[in-house]
Design a protein around this motif. Sequence first.
Motif, PDB file in Angstrom:
ATOM      1  N   TYR A 138       9.900   5.110  19.122  1.00 61.49           N
ATOM      2  CA  TYR A 138       8.778   5.153  18.963  1.00 61.49           C
ATOM      3  C   TYR A 138       8.464   6.222  17.274  1.00 61.49           C
ATOM      4  CZ  TYR A 138       9.329   4.527  24.038  1.00 61.49           C
ATOM      5  OH  TYR A 138      10.133   3.540  25.315  1.00 61.49           O
ATOM      6  N   GLN A 139       9.038   6.426  16.004  1.00 66.63           N
ATOM      7  CA  GLN A 139       8.888   7.177  15.286  1.00 66.63           C
ATOM      8  C   GLN A 139       7.427   6.518  14.856  1.00 66.63           C
ATOM      9  OE1 GLN A 139      11.487   5.998  11.605  1.00 66.63           O
ATOM     10  NE2 GLN A 139      12.561   4.963  13.139  1.00 66.63           N
ATOM     11  N   TRP A 140       7.408   5.270  15.217  1.00 72.18           N
ATOM     12  CA  TRP A 140       5.604   4.720  14.800  1.00 72.18           C
ATOM     13  C   TRP A 140       4.475   5.817  15.083  1.00 72.18           C
ATOM     14  CZ3 TRP A 140      10.056   2.239  13.803  1.00 72.18           C
ATOM     15  CH2 TRP A 140      10.334   1.919  13.005  1.00 72.18           C
ATOM     16  N   SER A 141       5.318   6.190  16.419  1.00 74.16           N
ATOM     17  CA  SER A 141       3.782   6.726  17.605  1.00 74.16           C
ATOM     18  C   SER A 141       3.715   8.152  17.880  1.00 74.16           C
ATOM     19  CB  SER A 141       3.983   5.997  18.894  1.00 74.16           C
ATOM     20  OG  SER A 141       3.901   4.864  18.680  1.00 74.16           O
ATOM     21  N   ALA A 179     -10.490  13.062  10.427  1.00 71.01           N
ATOM     22  CA  ALA A 179      -9.521  13.516   9.636  1.00 71.01           C
ATOM     23  C   ALA A 179      -8.479  13.282  10.405  1.00 71.01           C
ATOM     24  CB  ALA A 179      -9.774  14.693   9.437  1.00 71.01           C
ATOM     25  N   LEU A 180      -7.664  13.406  11.160  1.00 68.87           N
ATOM     26  CA  LEU A 180      -6.198  12.620  11.770  1.00 68.87           C
ATOM     27  C   LEU A 180      -6.274  11.384  11.473  1.00 68.87           C
ATOM     28  CD1 LEU A 180      -5.823  15.231  15.262  1.00 68.87           C
ATOM     29  CD2 LEU A 180      -3.751  15.186  13.170  1.00 68.87           C
ATOM     30  N   PHE A 181      -6.981  10.765  11.685  1.00 62.47           N
ATOM     31  CA  PHE A 181      -7.021   9.432  11.700  1.00 62.47           C
ATOM     32  C   PHE A 181      -6.475   8.796  10.638  1.00 62.47           C
ATOM     33  CE2 PHE A 181     -10.018   8.214  15.601  1.00 62.47           C
ATOM     34  CZ  PHE A 181      -9.325   8.778  16.658  1.00 62.47           C
ATOM     35  N   SER A 182      -7.465   9.370   9.407  1.00 62.45           N
ATOM     36  CA  SER A 182      -7.102   8.973   8.002  1.00 62.45           C
ATOM     37  C   SER A 182      -6.197   9.464   7.776  1.00 62.45           C
ATOM     38  CB  SER A 182      -8.284   9.488   7.142  1.00 62.45           C
ATOM     39  OG  SER A 182      -7.667   9.205   5.951  1.00 62.45           O
ATOM     40  N   LEU A 183      -5.032  10.788   8.061  1.00 60.23           N
ATOM     41  CA  LEU A 183      -3.813  11.413   7.008  1.00 60.23           C
ATOM     42  C   LEU A 183      -2.304  10.740   8.113  1.00 60.23           C
ATOM     43  CD1 LEU A 183      -4.724  14.757   7.863  1.00 60.23           C
ATOM     44  CD2 LEU A 183      -4.850  13.207   5.683  1.00 60.23           C
ATOM     45  N   LEU A 184      -2.536  10.154   9.125  1.00 53.80           N
ATOM     46  CA  LEU A 184      -1.747   9.651  10.691  1.00 53.80           C
ATOM     47  C   LEU A 184      -1.413   7.743   9.597  1.00 53.80           C
ATOM     48  CD1 LEU A 184      -2.821  10.920  13.869  1.00 53.80           C
ATOM     49  CD2 LEU A 184      -0.747  11.557  12.069  1.00 53.80           C
ATOM     50  N   ARG A 207      -1.784   6.845   6.325  1.00 52.62           N
ATOM     51  CA  ARG A 207      -1.130   7.416   4.899  1.00 52.62           C
ATOM     52  C   ARG A 207      -0.378   7.222   4.923  1.00 52.62           C
ATOM     53  NH1 ARG A 207      -4.449  10.672   0.373  1.00 52.62           N
ATOM     54  NH2 ARG A 207      -5.966   9.250   1.076  1.00 52.62           N
ATOM     55  N   GLN A 208       0.471   8.477   6.533  1.00 51.03           N
ATOM     56  CA  GLN A 208       1.977   8.112   6.809  1.00 51.03           C
ATOM     57  C   GLN A 208       3.097   6.809   6.659  1.00 51.03           C
ATOM     58  OE1 GLN A 208       1.053  12.692   8.733  1.00 51.03           O
ATOM     59  NE2 GLN A 208       2.793  11.906   8.361  1.00 51.03           N
ATOM     60  N   GLY A 209       1.542   6.350   7.714  1.00 50.78           N
ATOM     61  CA  GLY A 209       2.434   4.885   8.119  1.00 50.78           C
ATOM     62  C   GLY A 209       2.585   5.061   9.335  1.00 50.78           C
ATOM     63  N   TYR A 210       1.437   5.748  10.372  1.00 47.08           N
ATOM     64  CA  TYR A 210       1.677   6.093  12.320  1.00 47.08           C
ATOM     65  C   TYR A 210       0.675   4.472  12.181  1.00 47.08           C
ATOM     66  CZ  TYR A 210       4.616  10.660  12.145  1.00 47.08           C
ATOM     67  OH  TYR A 210       5.329  11.335  11.435  1.00 47.08           O
ATOM     68  N   TYR A 211       1.066   3.846  13.359  1.00 46.54           N
ATOM     69  CA  TYR A 211       1.217   3.095  14.292  1.00 46.54           C
ATOM     70  C   TYR A 211      -0.285   3.213  15.281  1.00 46.54           C
ATOM     71  CZ  TYR A 211       2.763  -0.335  11.107  1.00 46.54           C
ATOM     72  OH  TYR A 211       3.448  -1.030   9.885  1.00 46.54           O
ATOM     73  N   ASN A 212       0.348   3.965  16.322  1.00 47.37           N
ATOM     74  CA  ASN A 212      -0.178   4.779  17.169  1.00 47.37           C
ATOM     75  C   ASN A 212      -0.318   6.042  17.515  1.00 47.37           C
ATOM     76  OD1 ASN A 212       0.703   1.428  18.386  1.00 47.37           O
ATOM     77  ND2 ASN A 212       2.552   2.489  18.477  1.00 47.37           N
ATOM     78  N   ILE A 213      -1.556   6.026  18.993  1.00 41.97           N
ATOM     79  CA  ILE A 213      -2.289   7.246  19.233  1.00 41.97           C
ATOM     80  C   ILE A 213      -2.107   7.355  20.342  1.00 41.97           C
ATOM     81  CG2 ILE A 213      -3.240   9.066  19.049  1.00 41.97           C
ATOM     82  CD1 ILE A 213      -4.954   8.063  15.974  1.00 41.97           C
ATOM     83  N   LEU A 253      -3.831   2.397  14.571  1.00 46.19           N
ATOM     84  CA  LEU A 253      -4.503   2.830  13.642  1.00 46.19           C
ATOM     85  C   LEU A 253      -4.172   1.495  12.692  1.00 46.19           C
ATOM     86  CD1 LEU A 253      -2.894   6.419  13.626  1.00 46.19           C
ATOM     87  CD2 LEU A 253      -4.924   5.785  13.792  1.00 46.19           C
ATOM     88  N   ARG A 254      -3.486   0.378  13.091  1.00 48.09           N
ATOM     89  CA  ARG A 254      -3.390  -0.562  11.564  1.00 48.09           C
ATOM     90  C   ARG A 254      -2.580  -1.570  12.959  1.00 48.09           C
ATOM     91  NH1 ARG A 254      -0.305   1.002   7.568  1.00 48.09           N
ATOM     92  NH2 ARG A 254      -0.304   3.153   8.028  1.00 48.09           N
ATOM     93  N   PRO A 255      -3.045  -3.158  11.933  1.00 45.76           N
ATOM     94  CA  PRO A 255      -2.218  -3.897  12.345  1.00 45.76           C
ATOM     95  C   PRO A 255      -0.567  -4.264  12.954  1.00 45.76           C
ATOM     96  CG  PRO A 255      -3.769  -4.655  11.066  1.00 45.76           C
ATOM     97  CD  PRO A 255      -3.762  -2.795  11.017  1.00 45.76           C
ATOM     98  N   HIS A 256       0.126  -4.217  13.744  1.00 46.69           N
ATOM     99  CA  HIS A 256       1.191  -4.315  13.612  1.00 46.69           C
ATOM    100  C   HIS A 256       2.671  -4.995  13.461  1.00 46.69           C
ATOM    101  CE1 HIS A 256      -0.169  -1.564  16.898  1.00 46.69           C
ATOM    102  NE2 HIS A 256       1.015  -0.831  17.330  1.00 46.69           N
ATOM    103  N   GLU A 257       3.040  -4.811  12.830  1.00 47.06           N
ATOM    104  CA  GLU A 257       3.980  -5.710  11.819  1.00 47.06           C
ATOM    105  C   GLU A 257       5.611  -5.969  12.521  1.00 47.06           C
ATOM    106  OE1 GLU A 257       4.706  -3.360   7.779  1.00 47.06           O
ATOM    107  OE2 GLU A 257       2.238  -3.676   7.576  1.00 47.06           O
ATOM    108  N   ILE A 258       5.862  -7.083  12.136  1.00 53.20           N
ATOM    109  CA  ILE A 258       7.402  -7.122  12.640  1.00 53.20           C
ATOM    110  C   ILE A 258       8.364  -5.703  12.069  1.00 53.20           C
ATOM    111  CG2 ILE A 258       9.040  -8.598  13.010  1.00 53.20           C
ATOM    112  CD1 ILE A 258       7.278 -10.499  12.724  1.00 53.20           C
ATOM    113  N   ALA A 259       8.069  -5.480  10.972  1.00 50.92           N
ATOM    114  CA  ALA A 259       9.453  -4.099  10.408  1.00 50.92           C
ATOM    115  C   ALA A 259       8.665  -3.638   9.860  1.00 50.92           C
ATOM    116  CB  ALA A 259      10.357  -5.018   9.542  1.00 50.92           C
TER     117      ALA A 259
END
Length: 200
Positions: free
Chosen positions: A63-66, A89-94, A96-102, A148-154
């Motif tokens: 779950y580290q990307w959520s 602002a949170l969306f933009s920062l997250l 940039r950090q590499g998160y996928y889901n909120i 936040l972004r398309p879900h990549e496999i890895a």
Amino acid sequence: MLEIYTPYVIGTTISSEYEAPTLDTFTGRIRAYTAQLPWLICRIDGKAAGYGYAAPHRSRAGYQWSVETSIYVAPEFHRCGVAAALYRALFSLLVRQGYYNIFVGITSPNERSIKFHSAMGFVISGAYQDSMYKFGQWRDVIWMAKSLRPHEIAPVPTIPFPMIAHEAQTEAVLVLQAQTVRVRTHKNREEQDGDEEKTG
């Protein structure tokens, strides 16, 4: 920020806490969360108008990307766009950090919050039925999600917030400053309307 949060605890079901945290507990949460994730405050003319932050969704590695997010706004700044500015602002920062889901949990009923989150790009993903007890009643918690972004496999590991805090701070300030113009305009219009009512 604690002054903003306390009424949500003691007077609403928006927070699931029964008692407001102490200042030490509250600052401890900020230190713990900001070791990895952003915590932002919006100030208007030097006054805290609201704050928002991201917290881990769950502790297991998968779950580290959520994340989960929370936004709290001072009553005098409701419906002024502060919550939307903090979220952007949170969306933009997250991102940039590499998160996928909120994810955000909303105690039911709260149609206003559901409508607001829908406008911010969240969709209802499910509900925890009768999962929260407060003020003598069991309550459902509606969960809404935003990608936040398309879900990549890895996906690659996320970047801790302190590693980008300096450069990201400028970006967050610019996003919030853009919204501040709208907030000030709204507040000035309210004051003018109030003066007209007093003199009319």
